[in-house]
Design a protein around this motif. Sequence first.
Motif, PDB file in Angstrom:
ATOM      1  N   GLY A  54       0.778  -1.142  -0.003  1.00  0.00           N
ATOM      2  CA  GLY A  54      -0.112   0.014   0.163  1.00  0.00           C
ATOM      3  C   GLY A  54       0.759   1.284  -0.018  1.00  0.00           C
ATOM      4  O   GLY A  54       0.244   2.502  -0.011  1.00  0.00           O
ATOM      5  N   ASP A  55       2.122   1.116  -0.112  1.00  0.00           N
ATOM      6  CA  ASP A  55       2.985   2.372  -0.048  1.00  0.00           C
ATOM      7  C   ASP A  55       3.389   2.650  -1.718  1.00  0.00           C
ATOM      8  O   ASP A  55       3.288   1.829  -2.610  1.00  0.00           O
ATOM      9  N   ARG A  56       3.737   4.084  -1.750  1.00  0.00           N
ATOM     10  CA  ARG A  56       3.826   4.485  -3.131  1.00  0.00           C
ATOM     11  C   ARG A  56       5.351   3.645  -3.366  1.00  0.00           C
ATOM     12  O   ARG A  56       6.195   3.244  -2.528  1.00  0.00           O
ATOM     13  N   THR A  57       5.568   3.449  -4.733  1.00  0.00           N
ATOM     14  CA  THR A  57       7.026   2.931  -5.166  1.00  0.00           C
ATOM     15  C   THR A  57       8.071   3.731  -4.572  1.00  0.00           C
ATOM     16  O   THR A  57       7.760   4.980  -4.181  1.00  0.00           O
ATOM     17  N   ASP A  58       9.148   3.057  -4.644  1.00  0.00           N
ATOM     18  CA  ASP A  58      10.547   3.959  -4.303  1.00  0.00           C
ATOM     19  C   ASP A  58      10.967   4.509  -5.647  1.00  0.00           C
ATOM     20  O   ASP A  58      12.537   5.045  -5.384  1.00  0.00           O
ATOM     21  N   ALA A  59      10.200   4.832  -6.680  1.00  0.00           N
ATOM     22  CA  ALA A  59      10.768   5.489  -7.655  1.00  0.00           C
ATOM     23  C   ALA A  59      11.335   6.947  -7.269  1.00  0.00           C
ATOM     24  O   ALA A  59      10.833   7.378  -6.667  1.00  0.00           O
ATOM     25  N   SER A  60      12.501   7.086  -7.997  1.00  0.00           N
ATOM     26  CA  SER A  60      12.950   8.426  -7.621  1.00  0.00           C
ATOM     27  C   SER A  60      13.761   9.348  -8.782  1.00  0.00           C
ATOM     28  O   SER A  60      13.940   8.678  -9.645  1.00  0.00           O
ATOM     29  N   ILE A  61      14.166  10.602  -8.449  1.00  0.00           N
ATOM     30  CA  ILE A  61      15.040  11.272  -9.160  1.00  0.00           C
ATOM     31  C   ILE A  61      15.951  11.887  -8.686  1.00  0.00           C
ATOM     32  O   ILE A  61      15.582  12.558  -7.529  1.00  0.00           O
TER      33      ILE A  61
END
Length: 186
Positions: A54-61
Motif C-alpha cells: 500500500g506504499d508508493r513505489t520507491d521510484a526517484s529522481i
Amino acid sequence: MTSVNQPPSTKNPSISITKRLEELWKASLKSSGVTCTIEFLDCSEEASEIDSDGDRTDASITKDQMLGIFLTVESIISELKEIRSLVLEHASNEDESCEILEMIDDALKMIDLASRMGRMHLSNETVDSYDAIGLGRIWVNGFFYTLKHANDRLFLLFEKINTIYLRIEQTVTPDNGGDLVEDALY
C-alpha cells in the motif's frame, strides 16, 4: 467581428501561400515534438503506482535530473509560444485557429504553473545534487500530473494545424515547370 485571439484577416494577404505552408509545416512539426517531449517526461504513472504493502513505489529522481526536466519544460514553453506565433501569423483567418490558440494558451498556463511551483519546492529541498527526490512526493506528483493535463489539452494540436496546412496546400497547384503557383485566395 474579430475575437481577441484572432487578428483581422487582412493582416496577412502579402504573405505568399508557399511561405504560409512552410511556416505551418514548421508549427506542425514543433507541435508533434512538444507532445512527444511531454509524454517522454511524464513520470506520473511511475509516481502513482502502489506496491503490495500500500506504499508508493520507491521510484526517484535526482535534483540534477529534476533541474534538467525544468530546462526541458522551459524549452517546451518556448516552442509553444513559437507555434502560437506561427499560427497567429499564418493561419489567423482559418476556422481552427481560435481553437488552436486556446489549446496552446491553456497548456501554457498549466505548464507555467507546474514549472513555477516545482521550482519553488525544489529550491526548498535540502537534498544534494545526487540525493533522490521520491516521485511519490506530492509536489513532484503534482508537477508531472499538470504536465500530463497540459499535454491532454494539446492532444489534437498536430492534427488541427495539419488540417489547415492541407487545406491551404490544396489551393496551390504546380505549374508546367514544377514550381508552385498560387490560386487566388484573397
